[in-house]
Design a protein around this motif. Structure first.
Motif, mmCIF file in Angstrom:
data_model
loop_
_atom_site.group_PDB
_atom_site.id
_atom_site.type_symbol
_atom_site.label_atom_id
_atom_site.label_comp_id
_atom_site.label_asym_id
_atom_site.label_seq_id
_atom_site.Cartn_x
_atom_site.Cartn_y
_atom_site.Cartn_z
ATOM 1 N N VAL A 211 77.790 73.542 19.708
ATOM 2 C CA VAL A 211 76.518 72.805 19.629
ATOM 3 C C VAL A 211 76.700 71.417 20.234
ATOM 4 C CG1 VAL A 211 74.651 71.998 18.140
ATOM 5 C CG2 VAL A 211 75.970 74.035 17.486
ATOM 6 N N LEU A 212 75.785 71.052 21.133
ATOM 7 C CA LEU A 212 75.847 69.758 21.818
ATOM 8 C C LEU A 212 74.552 68.980 21.598
ATOM 9 C CD1 LEU A 212 77.164 67.819 24.010
ATOM 10 C CD2 LEU A 212 75.846 69.133 25.697
ATOM 11 N N ALA A 213 74.683 67.686 21.293
ATOM 12 C CA ALA A 213 73.529 66.786 21.219
ATOM 13 C C ALA A 213 73.548 65.873 22.435
ATOM 14 C CB ALA A 213 73.575 65.966 19.935
ATOM 15 N N ILE A 214 72.457 65.862 23.196
ATOM 16 C CA ILE A 214 72.341 64.986 24.358
ATOM 17 C C ILE A 214 71.586 63.726 23.940
ATOM 18 C CG2 ILE A 214 71.497 64.765 26.727
ATOM 19 C CD1 ILE A 214 71.561 67.780 26.952
ATOM 20 N N CYS A 215 72.181 62.571 24.213
ATOM 21 C CA CYS A 215 71.578 61.291 23.818
ATOM 22 C C CYS A 215 71.348 60.422 25.047
ATOM 23 C CB CYS A 215 72.471 60.573 22.812
ATOM 24 S SG CYS A 215 72.697 61.477 21.267
ATOM 25 N N PRO A 216 70.272 60.676 25.765
ATOM 26 C CA PRO A 216 70.011 59.895 26.993
ATOM 27 C C PRO A 216 69.408 58.524 26.705
ATOM 28 C CG PRO A 216 68.313 61.551 26.701
ATOM 29 C CD PRO A 216 69.295 61.745 25.580
ATOM 30 N N TYR A 217 69.515 57.659 27.693
ATOM 31 C CA TYR A 217 68.849 56.354 27.689
ATOM 32 C C TYR A 217 67.437 56.604 28.247
ATOM 33 C CZ TYR A 217 68.875 51.189 28.122
ATOM 34 O OH TYR A 217 68.631 49.844 27.982
ATOM 35 N N TRP A 218 66.757 55.581 28.757
ATOM 36 C CA TRP A 218 65.474 55.807 29.404
ATOM 37 C C TRP A 218 65.676 56.695 30.636
ATOM 38 C CZ3 TRP A 218 61.822 54.389 26.253
ATOM 39 C CH2 TRP A 218 61.939 53.231 25.483
ATOM 40 N N VAL A 219 64.838 57.711 30.773
ATOM 41 C CA VAL A 219 64.936 58.646 31.900
ATOM 42 C C VAL A 219 63.560 58.778 32.546
ATOM 43 C CG1 VAL A 219 65.567 60.973 32.634
ATOM 44 C CG2 VAL A 219 66.759 59.906 30.700
ATOM 45 N N GLU A 220 63.542 58.842 33.865
ATOM 46 C CA GLU A 220 62.291 58.948 34.605
ATOM 47 C C GLU A 220 61.719 60.364 34.495
ATOM 48 O OE1 GLU A 220 60.519 58.262 39.120
ATOM 49 O OE2 GLU A 220 62.481 57.448 38.597
ATOM 50 N N THR A 221 60.820 60.540 33.523
ATOM 51 C CA THR A 221 60.155 61.828 33.293
ATOM 52 C C THR A 221 58.701 61.564 32.914
ATOM 53 O OG1 THR A 221 60.670 61.894 30.924
ATOM 54 C CG2 THR A 221 62.310 62.841 32.422
ATOM 55 N N GLU A 222 57.995 62.634 32.537
ATOM 56 C CA GLU A 222 56.612 62.498 32.098
ATOM 57 C C GLU A 222 56.504 62.008 30.653
ATOM 58 O OE1 GLU A 222 54.448 66.089 32.777
ATOM 59 O OE2 GLU A 222 55.012 66.218 34.887
ATOM 60 N N PHE A 223 57.635 61.698 30.043
ATOM 61 C CA PHE A 223 57.655 61.196 28.662
ATOM 62 C C PHE A 223 56.693 60.023 28.493
ATOM 63 C CE2 PHE A 223 59.282 57.974 25.729
ATOM 64 C CZ PHE A 223 59.411 58.682 24.549
ATOM 65 N N PHE A 224 56.700 59.110 29.448
ATOM 66 C CA PHE A 224 55.908 57.886 29.328
ATOM 67 C C PHE A 224 54.404 58.154 29.455
ATOM 68 C CE2 PHE A 224 60.089 56.644 30.980
ATOM 69 C CZ PHE A 224 60.474 55.752 29.996
ATOM 70 N N TYR A 265 75.226 59.618 29.012
ATOM 71 C CA TYR A 265 75.302 59.321 30.444
ATOM 72 C C TYR A 265 74.887 57.876 30.687
ATOM 73 C CZ TYR A 265 74.417 59.184 35.427
ATOM 74 O OH TYR A 265 74.439 58.831 36.739
ATOM 75 N N GLY A 266 75.646 57.178 31.513
ATOM 76 C CA GLY A 266 75.283 55.826 31.927
ATOM 77 C C GLY A 266 76.042 54.744 31.194
ATOM 78 N N THR A 267 76.515 53.763 31.954
ATOM 79 C CA THR A 267 77.286 52.657 31.374
ATOM 80 C C THR A 267 76.465 51.852 30.384
ATOM 81 O OG1 THR A 267 78.577 52.495 33.422
ATOM 82 C CG2 THR A 267 78.649 50.607 31.922
ATOM 83 N N ILE A 268 75.227 51.506 30.756
ATOM 84 C CA ILE A 268 74.366 50.723 29.867
ATOM 85 C C ILE A 268 74.110 51.486 28.571
ATOM 86 C CG2 ILE A 268 72.039 49.770 29.584
ATOM 87 C CD1 ILE A 268 72.070 49.022 32.512
ATOM 88 N N ASN A 269 73.886 52.768 28.686
ATOM 89 C CA ASN A 269 73.664 53.605 27.508
ATOM 90 C C ASN A 269 74.862 53.553 26.561
ATOM 91 O OD1 ASN A 269 72.437 55.495 25.804
ATOM 92 N ND2 ASN A 269 73.175 57.234 26.971
ATOM 93 N N LYS A 270 76.051 53.704 27.110
ATOM 94 C CA LYS A 270 77.258 53.713 26.290
ATOM 95 C C LYS A 270 77.514 52.348 25.646
ATOM 96 C CE LYS A 270 79.426 57.341 29.065
ATOM 97 N NZ LYS A 270 80.500 57.693 30.022
ATOM 98 N N ILE A 271 77.260 51.269 26.408
ATOM 99 C CA ILE A 271 77.449 49.917 25.872
ATOM 100 C C ILE A 271 76.467 49.652 24.731
ATOM 101 C CG2 ILE A 271 77.221 47.457 26.391
ATOM 102 C CD1 ILE A 271 78.271 48.082 29.208
ATOM 103 N N GLN A 272 75.215 50.076 24.936
ATOM 104 C CA GLN A 272 74.201 49.854 23.901
ATOM 105 C C GLN A 272 74.539 50.610 22.621
ATOM 106 O OE1 GLN A 272 69.873 49.557 24.735
ATOM 107 N NE2 GLN A 272 69.696 51.392 23.476
ATOM 108 N N ILE A 273 74.968 51.847 22.757
ATOM 109 C CA ILE A 273 75.317 52.645 21.575
ATOM 110 C C ILE A 273 76.526 52.050 20.860
ATOM 111 C CG2 ILE A 273 76.218 54.889 20.840
ATOM 112 C CD1 ILE A 273 74.338 56.157 22.894
ATOM 113 N N LEU A 274 77.487 51.543 21.631
ATOM 114 C CA LEU A 274 78.642 50.871 21.018
ATOM 115 C C LEU A 274 78.172 49.656 20.213
ATOM 116 C CD1 LEU A 274 81.695 50.542 20.672
ATOM 117 C CD2 LEU A 274 81.714 49.211 22.802
ATOM 118 N N GLY A 275 77.230 48.894 20.786
ATOM 119 C CA GLY A 275 76.687 47.734 20.071
ATOM 120 C C GLY A 275 75.979 48.134 18.789
ATOM 121 N N MET A 276 75.255 49.254 18.822
ATOM 122 C CA MET A 276 74.565 49.748 17.635
ATOM 123 C C MET A 276 75.540 50.128 16.528
ATOM 124 S SD MET A 276 71.632 52.165 19.340
ATOM 125 C CE MET A 276 70.354 51.527 20.422
#
Length: 301
Positions: A211-224, A265-276
């Motif tokens: 089982v894998l959980a994907i934790c993306p940062y902001w992604v360019e999709t129709e989400f917005f 995925y992504g350096t900013i994503n990993k840094i932010q999660i580390l800060g959290m």
């Protein structure tokens, strides 16, 4: 002479029955293996009509050769369009996973075809970016039902058809690592998906199911398009970084193959999660509010 004949006859019959028994067992064994070899193997992707789900369908078929790819979403025309660009045979299931009847239809299809499920990808979900008091109870319930309950119900429905080396992929979010004002319900629902997936990964190891959980940062999709109402001021005015779906999915498939329990995925994503993880949440919330120029009231700036 008669006694000798009877004894000789019994021995011959024993030999005949012995070989008949061996033949029947061999026949059953061969046919059992044939059934196993011809059992249909499939992958199932929810939320496949757009964004991350659509991209996952495009990439995953290049990694695994299966008999069919079952795609699930509300918009049938979008699924039919996806069917045209995929090389794998596609089964379109236009279902609303917030409705009980949709799972009855899915269960009926599975019971009828009895496939082996190689991969289940839960991409369905949506979020609303707004003050909690600005959202209707109906919106909150729908978000919770699709983001959390539908994920659990999909897993419970598909699990009996999974086998050793099968995969379950659930879409969480980097927002699942902390409470986020103005993304309140969405972030909380993704925290559930993250923790549910990581715990489930441990509980299914004995069956060889990952089982894998994907934790993306902001992604360019129709989400917005759904998250932000056009007639309102946007909650998020600074994104920091917006990633491409194809890059997030490419990394996620690698993490899936490596049996990781979380994909980032992504350096900013990993840094932010580390800060959290390191900083107190009350401090992180203040940073978020200041960064987006929010004051905690219902009025957005």
């Amino acid at each position: 002479i008669f006694v000798i004949f009877i004894l000789s006859y019994k021995q011959k019959m024993k030999a005949v029955f012995y070989f008949m028994k061996k033949f029947i067992l061999f026949y059953l064994f061969v046919n059992y293996n044939k059934c196993g070899d011809t059992m249909k193997e499939i992958m199932i992707i929810t939320g496949a009509s757009s964004g991350m789900g659509k991209e996952f369908a495009r990439q995953i078929e290049k990694k695994y050769q299966v008999d069919e790819l079952w795609v699930i979403a509300r918009r049938k025309e979008r699924l039919e369009s996806l069917k045209e660009i995929l090389e794998t045979k596609v089964k379109v299931l236009a279902l609303d996973l917030t409705q009980k009847e949709s799972f009855e239809i899915l269960q009926e299809a599975l019971f009828k075809e009895k496939p082996r499920v190689k991969v289940l990808v839960n991409c369905s979900g949506y979020g609303k970016l707004d003050h909690y008091e600005n959202m209707s109870l109906e919106t909150i319930e729908n978000m919770m039902n699709l983001n959390m309950l539908a994920v659990v119900k999909m897993v419970n429905t598909i699990l009996p058809y999974m086998h050793k080396e099968s995969h379950i992929v659930n879409f969480a979010s980097c927002s699942g690592y902390m409470p986020i004002p103005y993304l309140n319900i969405y972030a909380a629902s993704k925290a559930f998906v993250l923790n549910y997936s990581r715990a489930l990964n441990e509980e299914l190891k004995y069956r060889g199911i990952h089982v894998l959980a994907i934790c993306p940062y902001w992604v360019e999709t129709e989400f917005f398009d759904r998250a932000v109402e056009k007639n309102k001021k946007p909650v998020v005015i600074r994104y920091g970084k917006v990633y491409q779906a194809k890059d997030v999915i490419k990394k996620a498939i690698k993490d899936m193959e490596s049996s990781n329990d979380v994909s980032l995925y992504g350096t900013i994503n990993k840094i932010q999660i580390l800060g959290m993880k390191v900083l107190p949440h009350r401090f992180v919330k203040k940073i978020w509010m200041a960064y987006q120029n929010l004051d905690g009231t219902r009025k957005i700036r």
